[in-house]
Design an enzyme around this catalytic site. Sequence first.
Site, PDB file in Angstrom:
ATOM      1  N   GLU A   1      64.968  72.546 -47.044  1.00 40.67           N
ATOM      2  CA  GLU A   1      64.302  72.483 -48.361  1.00 40.67           C
ATOM      3  C   GLU A   1      64.817  73.568 -49.326  1.00 40.67           C
ATOM      4  OE1 GLU A   1      62.344  71.927 -45.386  1.00 40.67           O
ATOM      5  OE2 GLU A   1      62.704  69.860 -45.972  1.00 40.67           O
TER       6      GLU A   1
ATOM      7  N   PHE B   1      73.560  82.955 -50.006  1.00 40.43           N
ATOM      8  CA  PHE B   1      73.347  82.224 -48.743  1.00 40.43           C
ATOM      9  C   PHE B   1      72.766  83.186 -47.693  1.00 40.43           C
ATOM     10  CE2 PHE B   1      75.171  80.418 -44.683  1.00 40.43           C
ATOM     11  CZ  PHE B   1      74.454  79.234 -44.693  1.00 40.43           C
TER      12      PHE B   1
ATOM     13  N   TRP C   1      60.156  77.941 -41.239  1.00 41.53           N
ATOM     14  CA  TRP C   1      60.604  77.668 -39.867  1.00 41.53           C
ATOM     15  C   TRP C   1      61.159  78.983 -39.304  1.00 41.53           C
ATOM     16  CZ3 TRP C   1      60.458  72.462 -38.078  1.00 41.53           C
ATOM     17  CH2 TRP C   1      60.912  72.281 -36.769  1.00 41.53           C
TER      18      TRP C   1
ATOM     19  N   LEU D   1      68.320  79.390 -38.753  1.00 34.31           N
ATOM     20  CA  LEU D   1      68.602  78.221 -37.916  1.00 34.31           C
ATOM     21  C   LEU D   1      68.961  78.715 -36.522  1.00 34.31           C
ATOM     22  CD1 LEU D   1      70.850  76.397 -40.509  1.00 34.31           C
ATOM     23  CD2 LEU D   1      68.660  75.546 -39.659  1.00 34.31           C
ATOM     24  N   ILE D   2      68.284  78.152 -35.529  1.00 32.30           N
ATOM     25  CA  ILE D   2      68.623  78.508 -34.139  1.00 32.30           C
ATOM     26  C   ILE D   2      68.988  77.229 -33.406  1.00 32.30           C
ATOM     27  CG2 ILE D   2      67.824  79.553 -31.989  1.00 32.30           C
ATOM     28  CD1 ILE D   2      65.928  81.276 -33.655  1.00 32.30           C
TER      29      ILE D   2
ATOM     30  N   SER E   1      64.669  75.291 -43.682  1.00 30.79           N
ATOM     31  CA  SER E   1      65.904  75.613 -44.415  1.00 30.79           C
ATOM     32  C   SER E   1      66.431  74.429 -45.215  1.00 30.79           C
ATOM     33  CB  SER E   1      66.977  76.095 -43.442  1.00 30.79           C
ATOM     34  OG  SER E   1      66.607  77.342 -42.914  1.00 30.79           O
TER      35      SER E   1
ATOM     36  N   THR F   1      69.866  69.568 -29.814  1.00 33.31           N
ATOM     37  CA  THR F   1      70.594  68.579 -30.620  1.00 33.31           C
ATOM     38  C   THR F   1      71.458  69.289 -31.663  1.00 33.31           C
ATOM     39  OG1 THR F   1      68.923  68.427 -32.333  1.00 33.31           O
ATOM     40  CG2 THR F   1      68.611  67.041 -30.381  1.00 33.31           C
TER      41      THR F   1
ATOM     42  N   HIS G   1      70.930  69.233 -34.825  1.00 29.07           N
ATOM     43  CA  HIS G   1      70.123  69.369 -36.032  1.00 29.07           C
ATOM     44  C   HIS G   1      70.573  70.570 -36.888  1.00 29.07           C
ATOM     45  CE1 HIS G   1      66.332  67.392 -37.278  1.00 29.07           C
ATOM     46  NE2 HIS G   1      66.313  68.392 -38.129  1.00 29.07           N
TER      47      HIS G   1
HETATM   48  C1  DLZ Z   1      63.651  70.294 -37.995  1.00 24.37           C
HETATM   49  C2  DLZ Z   1      64.176  71.698 -37.959  1.00 24.37           C
HETATM   50  C3  DLZ Z   1      64.784  72.186 -36.784  1.00 24.37           C
HETATM   51  C4  DLZ Z   1      64.958  71.375 -35.567  1.00 24.37           C
HETATM   52  N1  DLZ Z   1      65.214  73.442 -36.719  1.00 24.37           N
HETATM   53  C5  DLZ Z   1      65.086  74.248 -37.795  1.00 24.37           C
HETATM   54  C6  DLZ Z   1      65.545  75.582 -37.749  1.00 24.37           C
HETATM   55  O1  DLZ Z   1      66.041  76.100 -36.739  1.00 24.37           O
HETATM   56  N2  DLZ Z   1      65.416  76.319 -38.889  1.00 24.37           N
HETATM   57  C7  DLZ Z   1      64.880  75.825 -40.053  1.00 24.37           C
HETATM   58  O2  DLZ Z   1      64.808  76.554 -41.052  1.00 24.37           O
HETATM   59  N3  DLZ Z   1      64.416  74.561 -40.093  1.00 24.37           N
HETATM   60  C8  DLZ Z   1      64.489  73.766 -39.011  1.00 24.37           C
HETATM   61  N4  DLZ Z   1      64.020  72.494 -39.057  1.00 24.37           N
HETATM   62  C9  DLZ Z   1      63.273  72.040 -40.262  1.00 24.37           C
HETATM   63  C10 DLZ Z   1      64.152  71.508 -41.399  1.00 24.37           C
HETATM   64  O3  DLZ Z   1      64.817  72.559 -42.061  1.00 24.37           O
HETATM   65  C11 DLZ Z   1      63.297  70.755 -42.431  1.00 24.37           C
HETATM   66  O4  DLZ Z   1      62.212  71.548 -42.814  1.00 24.37           O
HETATM   67  C12 DLZ Z   1      62.752  69.431 -41.905  1.00 24.37           C
HETATM   68  O5  DLZ Z   1      63.778  68.645 -41.370  1.00 24.37           O
HETATM   69  C13 DLZ Z   1      62.048  68.629 -43.047  1.00 24.37           C
HETATM   70  O6  DLZ Z   1      62.976  68.303 -44.060  1.00 24.37           O
END
Ligand code: DLZ
Length: 157
Positions: A62, A117, A26, A85-86, A60, A90, A92
Amino acid sequence: MISKKIIEHKKLNGNKLRIGIVKAQWNNSITDNLLAGCLKSLSNAGVNKKNIFVLEVPGSFELPFSAQKIIKEKRVDVVIVLGCLIKGETRHDEYIAQAVSQGIMRLGLETGVPVIFGVLTCQIEKQAIDRSVGENNHGYFWGEAGVAMGLLKKNKT
Ligand code: DLZ
């Protein structure tokens, strides 16, 4: 604002270390850069390519499960998890950040194998870009932290 590197590691020798890296796909354009920076610092510390085990996973969330798999299967001294993560519309990102940070901390304490980390937790994409390129590539710093903790685990510091 671009953050400055806060710690200076002394020159460490990682040539005896086995290191796992788990990279989330992601935000791939960011995590690819983090991985490149991480590999560069491992190479600068003398870590042998054949002792680096890289696994790519969807996101992330996973990372802890996959870090556990590498620990079980590859007898590594340390695992570095890389993700980005951005913040979206929501919450999330908050749930994922909590789950990953707590998951890898628990994994490290339970297995005795430190887990670094390496997850950027950003409000906007620009913050992630700033932290994944050039001199401020956090992947590089997390590689150094990985070598330091791998040596600590092996009692080599
Ligand atoms: C679903 C999701 C969202 C909305 N945003 C991110 C993100 O910014 N960075 C990231 O690494 N993963 C994101 N995911 C995916 C989740 O980490 C995960 O892969 C799914 O929820 C499946 O378990």
